[in-house]
Design a protein around this motif. Structure first.
Motif, PDB file in Angstrom:
ATOM      1  N   ALA A 164      30.429  69.996  26.341  1.00  0.00           N
ATOM      2  CA  ALA A 164      31.709  70.347  26.977  1.00  0.00           C
ATOM      3  C   ALA A 164      31.608  70.351  28.497  1.00  0.00           C
ATOM      4  CB  ALA A 164      32.195  71.699  26.481  1.00  0.00           C
ATOM      5  N   MET A 165      30.383  70.202  29.024  1.00  0.00           N
ATOM      6  CA  MET A 165      30.274  70.231  30.494  1.00  0.00           C
ATOM      7  C   MET A 165      28.971  69.595  30.949  1.00  0.00           C
ATOM      8  SD  MET A 165      29.609  74.307  30.809  1.00  0.00           S
ATOM      9  CE  MET A 165      28.443  75.082  29.703  1.00  0.00           C
ATOM     10  N   ILE A 166      28.986  69.172  32.209  1.00  0.00           N
ATOM     11  CA  ILE A 166      27.761  68.608  32.798  1.00  0.00           C
ATOM     12  C   ILE A 166      27.212  69.555  33.876  1.00  0.00           C
ATOM     13  CG2 ILE A 166      28.361  66.205  32.346  1.00  0.00           C
ATOM     14  CD1 ILE A 166      29.211  66.251  35.462  1.00  0.00           C
ATOM     15  N   GLY A 167      27.956  70.649  34.089  1.00  0.00           N
ATOM     16  CA  GLY A 167      27.576  71.629  35.101  1.00  0.00           C
ATOM     17  C   GLY A 167      28.742  72.573  35.272  1.00  0.00           C
ATOM     18  N   GLY A 168      28.710  73.415  36.293  1.00  0.00           N
ATOM     19  CA  GLY A 168      29.819  74.346  36.470  1.00  0.00           C
ATOM     20  C   GLY A 168      29.878  74.902  37.885  1.00  0.00           C
ATOM     21  N   VAL A 169      31.011  75.490  38.194  1.00  0.00           N
ATOM     22  CA  VAL A 169      31.198  76.170  39.477  1.00  0.00           C
ATOM     23  C   VAL A 169      31.808  77.528  39.153  1.00  0.00           C
ATOM     24  CG1 VAL A 169      32.269  76.066  41.763  1.00  0.00           C
ATOM     25  CG2 VAL A 169      31.756  73.940  40.541  1.00  0.00           C
ATOM     26  N   THR A 170      31.335  78.587  39.816  1.00  0.00           N
ATOM     27  CA  THR A 170      31.998  79.887  39.627  1.00  0.00           C
ATOM     28  C   THR A 170      32.745  80.269  40.902  1.00  0.00           C
ATOM     29  OG1 THR A 170      30.084  81.172  40.361  1.00  0.00           O
ATOM     30  CG2 THR A 170      30.250  80.738  37.997  1.00  0.00           C
ATOM     31  N   TYR A 171      33.836  80.965  40.719  1.00  0.00           N
ATOM     32  CA  TYR A 171      34.596  81.534  41.844  1.00  0.00           C
ATOM     33  C   TYR A 171      35.228  82.816  41.321  1.00  0.00           C
ATOM     34  CZ  TYR A 171      38.940  79.976  39.629  1.00  0.00           C
ATOM     35  OH  TYR A 171      39.988  79.814  38.748  1.00  0.00           O
ATOM     36  N   TYR A 172      35.882  83.553  42.209  1.00  0.00           N
ATOM     37  CA  TYR A 172      36.448  84.845  41.791  1.00  0.00           C
ATOM     38  C   TYR A 172      37.966  84.857  41.851  1.00  0.00           C
ATOM     39  CZ  TYR A 172      32.232  87.550  41.051  1.00  0.00           C
ATOM     40  OH  TYR A 172      31.072  88.037  40.512  1.00  0.00           O
ATOM     41  N   ASP A 173      38.541  85.532  40.861  1.00  0.00           N
ATOM     42  CA  ASP A 173      39.959  85.863  40.877  1.00  0.00           C
ATOM     43  C   ASP A 173      40.068  87.310  40.406  1.00  0.00           C
ATOM     44  OD1 ASP A 173      42.650  85.322  41.405  1.00  0.00           O
ATOM     45  OD2 ASP A 173      42.432  83.278  40.680  1.00  0.00           O
ATOM     46  N   THR A 174      41.197  87.711  39.819  1.00  0.00           N
ATOM     47  CA  THR A 174      41.328  89.119  39.414  1.00  0.00           C
ATOM     48  C   THR A 174      41.989  89.227  38.041  1.00  0.00           C
ATOM     49  OG1 THR A 174      43.542  89.365  40.315  1.00  0.00           O
ATOM     50  CG2 THR A 174      41.722  89.886  41.799  1.00  0.00           C
ATOM     51  N   VAL A 175      41.876  90.425  37.477  1.00  0.00           N
ATOM     52  CA  VAL A 175      42.614  90.748  36.249  1.00  0.00           C
ATOM     53  C   VAL A 175      43.413  92.029  36.507  1.00  0.00           C
ATOM     54  CG1 VAL A 175      40.690  92.065  35.239  1.00  0.00           C
ATOM     55  CG2 VAL A 175      42.398  91.054  33.743  1.00  0.00           C
ATOM     56  N   VAL A 176      44.628  92.103  35.927  1.00  0.00           N
ATOM     57  CA  VAL A 176      45.471  93.291  36.125  1.00  0.00           C
ATOM     58  C   VAL A 176      46.274  93.541  34.851  1.00  0.00           C
ATOM     59  CG1 VAL A 176      47.414  91.922  37.053  1.00  0.00           C
ATOM     60  CG2 VAL A 176      47.246  94.344  37.632  1.00  0.00           C
ATOM     61  N   ASP A 177      46.489  94.809  34.526  1.00  0.00           N
ATOM     62  CA  ASP A 177      47.419  95.144  33.450  1.00  0.00           C
ATOM     63  C   ASP A 177      48.817  95.099  34.072  1.00  0.00           C
ATOM     64  OD1 ASP A 177      49.119  96.346  31.610  1.00  0.00           O
ATOM     65  OD2 ASP A 177      47.547  97.665  30.837  1.00  0.00           O
ATOM     66  N   ASP A 178      49.509  93.972  33.859  1.00  0.00           N
ATOM     67  CA  ASP A 178      50.776  93.737  34.555  1.00  0.00           C
ATOM     68  C   ASP A 178      51.831  94.817  34.294  1.00  0.00           C
ATOM     69  OD1 ASP A 178      51.062  92.975  31.913  1.00  0.00           O
ATOM     70  OD2 ASP A 178      51.699  90.918  32.328  1.00  0.00           O
ATOM     71  N   ALA A 179      51.985  95.238  33.027  1.00  0.00           N
ATOM     72  CA  ALA A 179      53.030  96.225  32.713  1.00  0.00           C
ATOM     73  C   ALA A 179      52.743  97.571  33.372  1.00  0.00           C
ATOM     74  CB  ALA A 179      53.157  96.403  31.205  1.00  0.00           C
ATOM     75  N   ARG A 180      51.472  97.963  33.388  1.00  0.00           N
ATOM     76  CA  ARG A 180      51.122  99.243  34.039  1.00  0.00           C
ATOM     77  C   ARG A 180      51.326  99.129  35.541  1.00  0.00           C
ATOM     78  NH1 ARG A 180      49.848 103.148  31.471  1.00  0.00           N
ATOM     79  NH2 ARG A 180      49.438 104.299  33.365  1.00  0.00           N
ATOM     80  N   HIS A 181      50.982  97.987  36.080  1.00  0.00           N
ATOM     81  CA  HIS A 181      51.135  97.794  37.521  1.00  0.00           C
ATOM     82  C   HIS A 181      52.613  97.882  37.920  1.00  0.00           C
ATOM     83  CE1 HIS A 181      51.726  95.249  41.127  1.00  0.00           C
ATOM     84  NE2 HIS A 181      50.630  95.851  41.551  1.00  0.00           N
ATOM     85  N   THR A 182      53.477  97.198  37.157  1.00  0.00           N
ATOM     86  CA  THR A 182      54.921  97.242  37.448  1.00  0.00           C
ATOM     87  C   THR A 182      55.455  98.671  37.364  1.00  0.00           C
ATOM     88  OG1 THR A 182      55.275  94.980  36.690  1.00  0.00           O
ATOM     89  CG2 THR A 182      57.193  96.429  36.665  1.00  0.00           C
ATOM     90  N   MET A 183      55.063  99.372  36.288  1.00  0.00           N
ATOM     91  CA  MET A 183      55.505 100.765  36.118  1.00  0.00           C
ATOM     92  C   MET A 183      55.015 101.623  37.299  1.00  0.00           C
ATOM     93  SD  MET A 183      54.160 103.918  35.127  1.00  0.00           S
ATOM     94  CE  MET A 183      52.619 103.414  34.383  1.00  0.00           C
ATOM     95  N   THR A 184      53.798 101.357  37.772  1.00  0.00           N
ATOM     96  CA  THR A 184      53.247 102.137  38.885  1.00  0.00           C
ATOM     97  C   THR A 184      54.003 101.841  40.182  1.00  0.00           C
ATOM     98  OG1 THR A 184      51.097 102.078  37.778  1.00  0.00           O
ATOM     99  CG2 THR A 184      51.102 102.767  40.077  1.00  0.00           C
ATOM    100  N   VAL A 185      54.411 100.591  40.374  1.00  0.00           N
ATOM    101  CA  VAL A 185      55.231 100.247  41.553  1.00  0.00           C
ATOM    102  C   VAL A 185      56.541 101.037  41.499  1.00  0.00           C
ATOM    103  CG1 VAL A 185      56.462  98.408  42.789  1.00  0.00           C
ATOM    104  CG2 VAL A 185      54.214  97.937  41.808  1.00  0.00           C
ATOM    105  N   ALA A 186      57.158 101.081  40.302  1.00  0.00           N
ATOM    106  CA  ALA A 186      58.435 101.800  40.151  1.00  0.00           C
ATOM    107  C   ALA A 186      58.251 103.300  40.380  1.00  0.00           C
ATOM    108  CB  ALA A 186      59.014 101.549  38.759  1.00  0.00           C
ATOM    109  N   ARG A 187      57.171 103.865  39.870  1.00  0.00           N
ATOM    110  CA  ARG A 187      56.919 105.298  40.084  1.00  0.00           C
ATOM    111  C   ARG A 187      56.637 105.589  41.552  1.00  0.00           C
ATOM    112  NH1 ARG A 187      52.781 108.363  36.399  1.00  0.00           N
ATOM    113  NH2 ARG A 187      53.452 110.024  37.811  1.00  0.00           N
TER     114      ARG A 187
END
Length: 578
Positions: A164-187
């Motif tokens: 499935a691959m001949i090599g790879g590259v890693t980089y960073y992004d993020t993960v978030v619980d979207d519904a909790r985040h939205t509720m927290t913005v509203a609160r």
């Protein structure tokens, strides 16, 4: 102004009653329609500029698109290929702000593996793109790109096939619980004085001459009606933009097309990898994202013009995801491996005619009529920028001077003190008599408000026991959802305040009775209410599971739409010319 009644922008039954009274009595600077991340963001932006604000939402906070994303605050890497440098730069700035200042308790760094499949040209191509990404801010508080040999990539992700691959590259992004985040913005908005009220549908606009001066409201739980008045109304309803727009009888400046994205949730042990994975498909990309004890695999991208409230995933959608991901997995996934499925609608900007096929992820803001502003498009990551743009556009309708946006300096509730509490995880856990990993779980969901949550178990130690059939969550979390987080129905708690509906094969049905029993005293439910809530929730899950066996959208939608609504008094908007 000042803080909302109660502590820390609390949204509970008392605040709900007080909010209705304030909506009827007070003249607001701004009324925001829509409790997704953009609407909540607008309420926070306006409140922190010193304006009086009301936010109304027909269903629940994040009930639409904002609870059904790919769960990332992503830097927009794939926009680089489309040469959308401005979009990438903006997204990376927002991601960095969320990670470091605004919501470090909710937005977490995540390492991605990009498997390389072409010799010679692909590695330098990806390296150049990621170098630009890192320079634009992609590697500010997270590591930059790293290149791996084939052997190195396989060590990181042994679950990927040898070919499935001949090599790879890693980089960073993020993960978030979207519904909790939205509720927290509203609160957080409520904490700065905004009136936030869910189960409150806008059924009409109030006009004087050609100016919009307020909204007609209907409580979607008990059916009572009322009016609220403001200098300006902002329509932030995402895929419902055109429907709300139709109430103004004015021609909109833009239209919103709904595109359906489906994700599946599988147990963590089904894919062996120490990093998230991003795969190229013929038309887009596929993400494989760690989510607690699970992986989320998505997404699809298909036109949708059926029920906007409850988009349905079909067997074809699920097969597509399984086929794509199985192309690279040593041990293929099957339908039996799936614990959860969710479908969401992206609100894409469409031109005046269908020939404008390049539907945009960028956002648009327009003053549709005096006193009415609409905002649509965009993506989850840039909600704060969208919110500031909407309030800037609305400022011309507000008599008072409107200060500049300050939200990039306003941490969300729970962010303040979070880093210090993380360093005290073990003593805190001992103090409350819970396991340290439970404390970590609470800090990652509530930040420094975790102590408010635990305080609800004072004198009721049984609340510190797990929910029997969803042991990742404590019973006190269900209680807190109803008492402080604006949850009014079982669906709100099982699908959004917690993610039980996608994290357990029973989809929440097995713990519906226990959770209903926990929140009934807070929400004032009698035995009949409890029975109805459980029956409604079960019907929703049955309809979803059944719709996921259907061959096409129409068949799936018919089944899903037949399930009863938890909010019995909701009015379906008259469909506009979609």
């Amino acid at each position: 102004m000042g803080s909302n009644d109660g502590v820390h922008g609390q949204l509970g039954p008392e605040q709900r009653e007080a909010a209705w009274a304030r909506l009827e009595k007070q003249h607001f600077d701004v009324i925001v329609i829509g409790g997704g991340v953009v609407g909540a963001g607008i309420a926070l932006d306006a409140a922190t500029r010193g304006l009086s604000v009301a936010l109304v939402e027909a269903r629940d906070l994040a009930a639409g698109t904002s609870s059904r994303s790919s769960k990332m605050f992503h830097g927009g890497l794939r926009y680089l290929e489309q040469l959308e440098f401005g979009l990438v730069k903006e997204a990376l700035k927002e991601r960095e702000l969320a990670l470091s200042t605004l919501a470090p308790h909710l937005v977490k760094p995540l390492r991605f593996l990009y498997p390389l499949t072409h010799r010679v040209w692909e590695r330098p191509y990806v390296a150049a793109g990621l170098a630009l990404y890192d320079t634009m801010g992609g590697a500010k508080s997270v590591p930059g790109q790293r290149h791996l040999t084939k052997h190195g990539a396989q060590r990181l992700a042994p679950g990927l096939r040898d070919d499935a691959m001949i090599g790879g590259v890693t980089y960073y992004d993020t993960v978030v619980d979207d519904a909790r985040h939205t509720m927290t913005v509203a609160r957080t908005a409520a904490n700065y004085g905004a009136v936030v009220r869910t189960s409150t549908q806008v059924v009409g606009l109030i006009k004087e001459a050609d100016r919009v001066t307020g909204v007609k409201l209907r409580d979607t739980d008990d059916g009572r009606t009322g009016e609220a008045h403001a200098s300006v109304v902002i329509n932030a309803t995402g895929v419902w933009t055109d429907e709300v727009q139709a109430l103004s009888r004015q021609r909109g400046r833009f239209h919103v097309r709904a595109s359906k994205g489906v994700h599946i949730v599988v147990p963590r042990d089904r894919i062996v990898s120490d990093a998230a994975i991003i795969l190229r498909t013929a038309t887009s990309v596929l993400f494989v994202i760690p989510w607690g004890a699970h992986w989320i695999v998505g997404t699809t991208d298909t036109d949708w013009n059926l029920d906007l409230a409850h988009p349905a995933a079909t067997k074809a959608d699920i097969d597509y995801l399984l086929d794509r991901v199985n192309e690279v997995l040593v041990t293929p996934l099957t339908h039996a491996d799936i614990d959860g499925v969710y479908a969401g609608l992206r609100p894409l900007l469409a031109g005046e005619s269908d020939q404008t096929s390049k539907l945009s992820r960028e956002h648009a803001v327009a003053r549709v009529a005096p006193g009415l502003v609409s905002i649509a498009g965009g993506k989850y990551t840039t909600y704060r920028v969208m919110a500031a743009d909407a309030v800037d556009e609305a400022a011309s309708d507000i008599p008072a001077r409107v200060p500049e946006s300050v939200t990039e300096k306003v941490p969300l509730l729970g962010a303040d003190g979070y880093f210090a509490l993380v360093n005290q995880t073990v003593p805190l856990a001992e103090h409350y008599g819970i396991h340290a990993y439970r404390m970590t779980h609470l800090l990652d969901r509530y930040g420094s408000l975790a102590e408010d949550v635990l305080a609800m178990a004072d004198g009721k130690p049984e609340l510190l026991q797990p929910i029997t059939d969803a042991p990742a969550y404590l019973q006190v979390e269900a209680v807190y959802a109803a008492a402080a987080e604006g949850a009014l129905h079982l669906d709100d708690i099982l699908a959004r305040r917690t993610r039980i509906s996608i994290e357990y094969p029973h989809r929440g049905v097995d713990c519906a009775e226990q959770v209903a029993g926990l929140v009934a005293p807070i929400l004032g439910w009698d035995a009949d209410d409890v029975d109805r809530e459980i029956a409604t929730y079960r019907a929703r899950v049955e309809a979803e599971i059944e719709s996921q066996t259907q061959p096409d959208d129409k068949a799936a939608d018919a089944l899903r739409a037949a399930a009863p609504e938890p909010r019995p008094q909701i009015l379906e908007p008259v469909p506009s010319e979609r």
